[in-house]
Design a protein around this motif. Structure first.
Motif, PDB file in Angstrom:
ATOM      1  N   LYS A  71       0.893  -1.139  -0.079  1.00 55.52           N
ATOM      2  CA  LYS A  71       0.136   0.106   0.021  1.00 55.52           C
ATOM      3  C   LYS A  71       0.741   1.208  -0.095  1.00 55.52           C
ATOM      4  CE  LYS A  71      -3.931   2.138   0.165  1.00 55.52           C
ATOM      5  NZ  LYS A  71      -4.731   2.329  -1.193  1.00 55.52           N
ATOM      6  N   ILE A  72       2.004   1.319   0.804  1.00 53.72           N
ATOM      7  CA  ILE A  72       2.744   2.372   0.966  1.00 53.72           C
ATOM      8  C   ILE A  72       3.485   2.509  -0.518  1.00 53.72           C
ATOM      9  CG2 ILE A  72       5.123   3.262   1.870  1.00 53.72           C
ATOM     10  CD1 ILE A  72       3.855   1.901   4.325  1.00 53.72           C
ATOM     11  N   PHE A  73       3.814   1.508  -1.120  1.00 47.93           N
ATOM     12  CA  PHE A  73       4.493   1.382  -2.370  1.00 47.93           C
ATOM     13  C   PHE A  73       3.428   2.126  -3.476  1.00 47.93           C
ATOM     14  CE2 PHE A  73       5.645  -0.453  -6.483  1.00 47.93           C
ATOM     15  CZ  PHE A  73       6.947   0.125  -6.829  1.00 47.93           C
ATOM     16  N   ASP A  74       2.368   1.893  -3.421  1.00 51.49           N
ATOM     17  CA  ASP A  74       1.213   2.173  -4.412  1.00 51.49           C
ATOM     18  C   ASP A  74       1.222   3.790  -4.226  1.00 51.49           C
ATOM     19  OD1 ASP A  74       0.924  -0.188  -5.561  1.00 51.49           O
ATOM     20  OD2 ASP A  74      -1.106  -0.683  -4.290  1.00 51.49           O
ATOM     21  N   ASN A  78       1.764   6.332  -7.093  1.00 49.02           N
ATOM     22  CA  ASN A  78       0.678   7.339  -7.547  1.00 49.02           C
ATOM     23  C   ASN A  78       1.193   8.868  -7.273  1.00 49.02           C
ATOM     24  OD1 ASN A  78      -0.936   5.109  -8.492  1.00 49.02           O
ATOM     25  ND2 ASN A  78      -1.917   5.059  -6.569  1.00 49.02           N
ATOM     26  N   ALA A  79       1.901   9.197  -6.456  1.00 50.66           N
ATOM     27  CA  ALA A  79       2.349  10.538  -5.884  1.00 50.66           C
ATOM     28  C   ALA A  79       3.370  10.800  -7.089  1.00 50.66           C
ATOM     29  CB  ALA A  79       2.765  10.645  -4.516  1.00 50.66           C
ATOM     30  N   LEU A  80       4.157   9.804  -7.395  1.00 48.19           N
ATOM     31  CA  LEU A  80       5.243  10.376  -8.159  1.00 48.19           C
ATOM     32  C   LEU A  80       5.260  10.127  -9.675  1.00 48.19           C
ATOM     33  CD1 LEU A  80       8.414   8.635  -5.944  1.00 48.19           C
ATOM     34  CD2 LEU A  80       7.874  11.050  -6.248  1.00 48.19           C
ATOM     35  N   GLU A  81       4.224   9.450 -10.097  1.00 48.54           N
ATOM     36  CA  GLU A  81       3.855   9.258 -11.798  1.00 48.54           C
ATOM     37  C   GLU A  81       3.598  10.619 -12.255  1.00 48.54           C
ATOM     38  OE1 GLU A  81       1.437   5.905 -13.635  1.00 48.54           O
ATOM     39  OE2 GLU A  81       0.125   7.293 -12.314  1.00 48.54           O
ATOM     40  N   PRO A  82       2.946  11.624 -12.003  1.00 51.88           N
ATOM     41  CA  PRO A  82       2.808  12.854 -12.492  1.00 51.88           C
ATOM     42  C   PRO A  82       4.416  13.330 -12.884  1.00 51.88           C
ATOM     43  CG  PRO A  82       1.317  12.840 -10.922  1.00 51.88           C
ATOM     44  CD  PRO A  82       2.217  11.616 -10.599  1.00 51.88           C
ATOM     45  N   ILE A  83       5.191  13.385 -11.945  1.00 53.73           N
ATOM     46  CA  ILE A  83       6.479  13.757 -12.048  1.00 53.73           C
ATOM     47  C   ILE A  83       7.393  13.263 -13.241  1.00 53.73           C
ATOM     48  CG2 ILE A  83       8.632  14.098 -11.233  1.00 53.73           C
ATOM     49  CD1 ILE A  83       7.025  14.484  -8.426  1.00 53.73           C
TER      50      ILE A  83
END
Length: 87
Positions: A71-74, A78-83
């Motif tokens: 869950k932490i990895f997901d 998700n937080a870093l994907e836009p970057i």
């Protein structure tokens, strides 16, 4: 695997709440007790669930830990994907 809002029925909602209760209790206990010394009974007492309920969702304590890590990895992905998409 993400759970969509449309997939959540009253029964599955209860299931999700129970799993989160177990996970939350695990995280609290893991702050003070190494996983090697933690027992399913201690976790179930803290989460206020029966051992059979625990085993309905998890194989062992390490399975709870792994679910937390996933869950932490997901969340991080998700937080870093836009970057990374912008690069």
């Amino acid at each position: 695997m993400a759970i969509k809002k449309s997939d959540v029925t009253p029964a599955s909602n209860r299931s999700v709440k129970t799993q989160w209760k177990i996970i939350d209790s695990f995280l609290e206990l893991a702050q003070d007790i190494p996983i090697e010394n933690l027992t399913v009974s201690q976790l179930c007492t803290k989460a206020k669930v029966h051992r059979s309920t625990f085993y309905a969702y998890f194989r062992e304590l390490y399975d709870v830990r792994d679910r937390c890590e996933d869950k932490i990895f997901d969340i991080m992905v998700n937080a870093l994907e836009p970057i990374f998409i912008q690069v």
